[in-house]
Design a protein around this motif. Structure first.
Motif, PDB file in Angstrom:
ATOM      1  N   LEU A  10      98.485  60.834  57.819  1.00  0.00           N
ATOM      2  CA  LEU A  10      97.746  59.606  57.541  1.00  0.00           C
ATOM      3  C   LEU A  10      96.253  59.912  57.402  1.00  0.00           C
ATOM      4  O   LEU A  10      95.727  60.743  58.138  1.00  0.00           O
ATOM      5  N   PRO A  11      95.572  59.264  56.495  1.00  0.00           N
ATOM      6  CA  PRO A  11      94.135  59.485  56.379  1.00  0.00           C
ATOM      7  C   PRO A  11      93.405  58.896  57.582  1.00  0.00           C
ATOM      8  O   PRO A  11      93.909  58.017  58.268  1.00  0.00           O
ATOM      9  N   LEU A  12      92.217  59.377  57.817  1.00  0.00           N
ATOM     10  CA  LEU A  12      91.408  58.917  58.943  1.00  0.00           C
ATOM     11  C   LEU A  12      90.781  57.564  58.644  1.00  0.00           C
ATOM     12  O   LEU A  12      90.531  57.231  57.482  1.00  0.00           O
ATOM     13  N   PRO A  13      90.476  56.781  59.673  1.00  0.00           N
ATOM     14  CA  PRO A  13      89.744  55.531  59.459  1.00  0.00           C
ATOM     15  C   PRO A  13      88.366  55.818  58.860  1.00  0.00           C
ATOM     16  O   PRO A  13      87.857  56.934  58.975  1.00  0.00           O
ATOM     17  N   PRO A  14      87.726  54.826  58.260  1.00  0.00           N
ATOM     18  CA  PRO A  14      86.473  55.071  57.552  1.00  0.00           C
ATOM     19  C   PRO A  14      85.293  55.483  58.438  1.00  0.00           C
ATOM     20  O   PRO A  14      84.342  56.059  57.940  1.00  0.00           O
ATOM     21  N   ASN A  15      85.351  55.214  59.738  1.00  0.00           N
ATOM     22  CA  ASN A  15      84.219  55.590  60.586  1.00  0.00           C
ATOM     23  C   ASN A  15      84.425  56.934  61.278  1.00  0.00           C
ATOM     24  O   ASN A  15      83.612  57.334  62.103  1.00  0.00           O
ATOM     25  N   PHE A  16      85.479  57.671  60.948  1.00  0.00           N
ATOM     26  CA  PHE A  16      85.718  58.980  61.517  1.00  0.00           C
ATOM     27  C   PHE A  16      85.262  60.060  60.549  1.00  0.00           C
ATOM     28  O   PHE A  16      85.368  59.914  59.338  1.00  0.00           O
ATOM     29  N   ILE A  17      84.777  61.158  61.110  1.00  0.00           N
ATOM     30  CA  ILE A  17      84.315  62.281  60.302  1.00  0.00           C
ATOM     31  C   ILE A  17      84.965  63.559  60.845  1.00  0.00           C
ATOM     32  O   ILE A  17      85.467  63.589  61.967  1.00  0.00           O
ATOM     33  N   THR A  18      84.949  64.599  60.036  1.00  0.00           N
ATOM     34  CA  THR A  18      85.443  65.894  60.477  1.00  0.00           C
ATOM     35  C   THR A  18      84.293  66.888  60.491  1.00  0.00           C
ATOM     36  O   THR A  18      83.420  66.851  59.621  1.00  0.00           O
ATOM     37  N   MET A  19      84.304  67.746  61.490  1.00  0.00           N
ATOM     38  CA  MET A  19      83.331  68.831  61.588  1.00  0.00           C
ATOM     39  C   MET A  19      84.141  70.123  61.650  1.00  0.00           C
ATOM     40  O   MET A  19      85.115  70.211  62.402  1.00  0.00           O
ATOM     41  N   LYS A  20      83.737  71.112  60.870  1.00  0.00           N
ATOM     42  CA  LYS A  20      84.482  72.368  60.800  1.00  0.00           C
ATOM     43  C   LYS A  20      83.555  73.524  61.131  1.00  0.00           C
ATOM     44  O   LYS A  20      82.421  73.563  60.672  1.00  0.00           O
ATOM     45  N   ASN A  21      84.053  74.459  61.920  1.00  0.00           N
ATOM     46  CA  ASN A  21      83.305  75.671  62.224  1.00  0.00           C
ATOM     47  C   ASN A  21      83.722  76.747  61.232  1.00  0.00           C
ATOM     48  O   ASN A  21      84.874  77.186  61.238  1.00  0.00           O
ATOM     49  N   PRO A  22      82.810  77.184  60.353  1.00  0.00           N
ATOM     50  CA  PRO A  22      83.197  78.151  59.322  1.00  0.00           C
ATOM     51  C   PRO A  22      83.601  79.509  59.891  1.00  0.00           C
ATOM     52  O   PRO A  22      84.397  80.215  59.287  1.00  0.00           O
ATOM     53  N   LYS A  23      83.088  79.871  61.060  1.00  0.00           N
ATOM     54  CA  LYS A  23      83.410  81.179  61.639  1.00  0.00           C
ATOM     55  C   LYS A  23      84.809  81.213  62.240  1.00  0.00           C
ATOM     56  O   LYS A  23      85.533  82.188  62.095  1.00  0.00           O
ATOM     57  N   THR A  24      85.168  80.157  62.964  1.00  0.00           N
ATOM     58  CA  THR A  24      86.455  80.148  63.660  1.00  0.00           C
ATOM     59  C   THR A  24      87.525  79.348  62.928  1.00  0.00           C
ATOM     60  O   THR A  24      88.704  79.498  63.222  1.00  0.00           O
ATOM     61  N   GLY A  25      87.126  78.461  62.033  1.00  0.00           N
ATOM     62  CA  GLY A  25      88.075  77.625  61.314  1.00  0.00           C
ATOM     63  C   GLY A  25      88.524  76.394  62.092  1.00  0.00           C
ATOM     64  O   GLY A  25      89.375  75.646  61.623  1.00  0.00           O
ATOM     65  N   VAL A 113      79.856  72.337  60.799  1.00  0.00           N
ATOM     66  CA  VAL A 113      79.276  71.678  59.627  1.00  0.00           C
ATOM     67  C   VAL A 113      80.240  70.574  59.193  1.00  0.00           C
ATOM     68  O   VAL A 113      81.410  70.582  59.575  1.00  0.00           O
ATOM     69  N   PRO A 114      79.773  69.621  58.403  1.00  0.00           N
ATOM     70  CA  PRO A 114      80.694  68.579  57.930  1.00  0.00           C
ATOM     71  C   PRO A 114      81.886  69.195  57.199  1.00  0.00           C
ATOM     72  O   PRO A 114      81.740  70.112  56.389  1.00  0.00           O
ATOM     73  N   GLY A 115      83.073  68.680  57.513  1.00  0.00           N
ATOM     74  CA  GLY A 115      84.303  69.261  56.978  1.00  0.00           C
ATOM     75  C   GLY A 115      84.566  68.940  55.526  1.00  0.00           C
ATOM     76  O   GLY A 115      85.282  69.677  54.853  1.00  0.00           O
ATOM     77  N   ASP A 116      84.019  67.856  55.015  1.00  0.00           N
ATOM     78  CA  ASP A 116      84.225  67.489  53.616  1.00  0.00           C
ATOM     79  C   ASP A 116      83.021  66.681  53.139  1.00  0.00           C
ATOM     80  O   ASP A 116      82.111  66.388  53.905  1.00  0.00           O
ATOM     81  N   LYS A 117      83.031  66.347  51.848  1.00  0.00           N
ATOM     82  CA  LYS A 117      81.895  65.616  51.269  1.00  0.00           C
ATOM     83  C   LYS A 117      81.764  64.228  51.866  1.00  0.00           C
ATOM     84  O   LYS A 117      80.657  63.736  52.071  1.00  0.00           O
ATOM     85  N   TYR A 118      82.875  63.589  52.151  1.00  0.00           N
ATOM     86  CA  TYR A 118      82.850  62.250  52.741  1.00  0.00           C
ATOM     87  C   TYR A 118      82.159  62.280  54.104  1.00  0.00           C
ATOM     88  O   TYR A 118      81.305  61.447  54.400  1.00  0.00           O
ATOM     89  N   SER A 119      82.520  63.247  54.935  1.00  0.00           N
ATOM     90  CA  SER A 119      81.921  63.368  56.259  1.00  0.00           C
ATOM     91  C   SER A 119      80.435  63.674  56.153  1.00  0.00           C
ATOM     92  O   SER A 119      79.623  63.109  56.889  1.00  0.00           O
ATOM     93  N   ALA A 120      80.078  64.551  55.242  1.00  0.00           N
ATOM     94  CA  ALA A 120      78.667  64.890  55.064  1.00  0.00           C
ATOM     95  C   ALA A 120      77.866  63.656  54.642  1.00  0.00           C
ATOM     96  O   ALA A 120      76.781  63.398  55.174  1.00  0.00           O
TER      97      ALA A 120
END
Length: 132
Positions: A10-25, A113-120
């Protein structure tokens, strides 16, 4: 909105964001706006998110606020039995207001860092992160 977890989820609600660590994934979820869970449960969201840095900050501020309220009540001759309640209510409102901001900024300091363009877009629009 792009689903960060792949097909079938399921997609996330509109007020949720993803953060991703590029080193660890690793991917962490965050929220934009007021934290109802911090307002009601105080420290519990920080404990469940393993956010021990902000948990320690919250405990420190709570202790300082409690000491200040006790000192003010003693100087005014008011009984001390209300100090804990007053402190809990005031700091609950404070943490409800700023905890999500603290969490996202701390993740950013840890290298997330932000996980996608939407989160950014959400993070920069609501000033959770500053543009470089």
């Amino acid at each position: 909105m792009q689903n960060p977890f792949g097909k079938g989820m399921l997609p996330l609600p509109p007020n949720f964001i993803t953060m991703k660590n590029p080193k660890t994934g690793k991917v962490r979820l965050g929220k934009i706006g007021f934290s109802i869970s911090s307002l009601i449960f105080h420290y519990l969201p920080a404990i469940l998110r393993s956010d021990y840095y902000n948990l320690a900050c919250m405990c420190g501020v709570d202790m300082i606020a409690y000491m200040a309220i006790v000192m003010i009540q003693n100087s005014m001759g008011i009984a001390n039995n209300t100090a804990m309640t007053v402190t809990y209510v005031l700091t609950s409102i404070l943490w409800g207001t700023i905890y999500n901001l603290m969490y996202v900024r701390h993740l950013h300091k840890l290298g997330y860092v932000p996980g996608d363009k939407y989160s950014a877009a959400k993070l920069y629009k609501h000033r959770y992160l500053k543009r470089k």
